[in-house]
Design an enzyme around this catalytic site. Sequence first.
Site, PDB file in Angstrom:
ATOM      1  N   LYS A   1      41.493  38.836  46.006  1.00  0.00           N
ATOM      2  CA  LYS A   1      40.891  40.178  45.912  1.00  0.00           C
ATOM      3  C   LYS A   1      40.055  40.249  44.631  1.00  0.00           C
ATOM      4  CE  LYS A   1      43.347  43.944  47.594  1.00  0.00           C
ATOM      5  NZ  LYS A   1      44.401  44.982  47.580  1.00  0.00           N
TER       6      LYS A   1
ATOM      7  N   LYS B   1      45.229  36.497  44.652  1.00  0.00           N
ATOM      8  CA  LYS B   1      45.455  37.206  45.921  1.00  0.00           C
ATOM      9  C   LYS B   1      44.207  37.201  46.791  1.00  0.00           C
ATOM     10  CE  LYS B   1      46.953  41.283  44.297  1.00  0.00           C
ATOM     11  NZ  LYS B   1      47.543  42.646  44.340  1.00  0.00           N
TER      12      LYS B   1
END
Length: 160
Positions: free
Chosen positions: A75, A73
């Site tokens: 992240k 993602k």
Amino acid sequence: MQESASTLASPMPAAAPGHGQGLVADTRRGTVALTYGTYDLFHVGHVRLFRRIKERFGFLIVAVSTDEFNAVKGKRSVVPFADRIEIVRACRHVDLAIAENEWAQKESDIREYGCTAFVMGDDWSGRFDHLRALCEVIYLPRTGGVSSSELKAHVVKTAA
Ligand code: C2G
């Protein structure tokens, strides 16, 4: 038609103490909601989302993104997956916490757990509408003024 005396004499019983609660329990009973997230630096926005889901559904399953999936993602969380899922599990609104390993697991999770609804904050609005083929899809308003990234930035700024 003239109401009979007995009907008039016995209006609908007032909700007995707890009766309303019982009704609420009845409408939620057997319903399962599913939501997904990173839940880094667990905060009040996450708690309010879970609480609001549980006001509508009897059982809440939360899928917590693994560190590996977070990398997918784009992240990087401060708190490692093992701690993030333990913290989510400790939240009284959460009935089951599972790992989120990939984007595509949502369909099989919904089927496996017989979910009534898939629920996310509305920053995801529209992104999961394809799941409407399997269950209700609901986007709830995000809690303003708090986010994991804002908390991170604040700590970095004030710690220096
Ligand atoms: N959220 C919220 N209010 C906030 C912050 C977050 O309601 N102030 C909600 C988000 O909308 C999301 C959930 O909390 O539904 C988790 O947010 P994140 O931990 O940021 O998760 P995210 O990175 O959005 O990952 O497959 C879906 C992804 O795993 C979602």
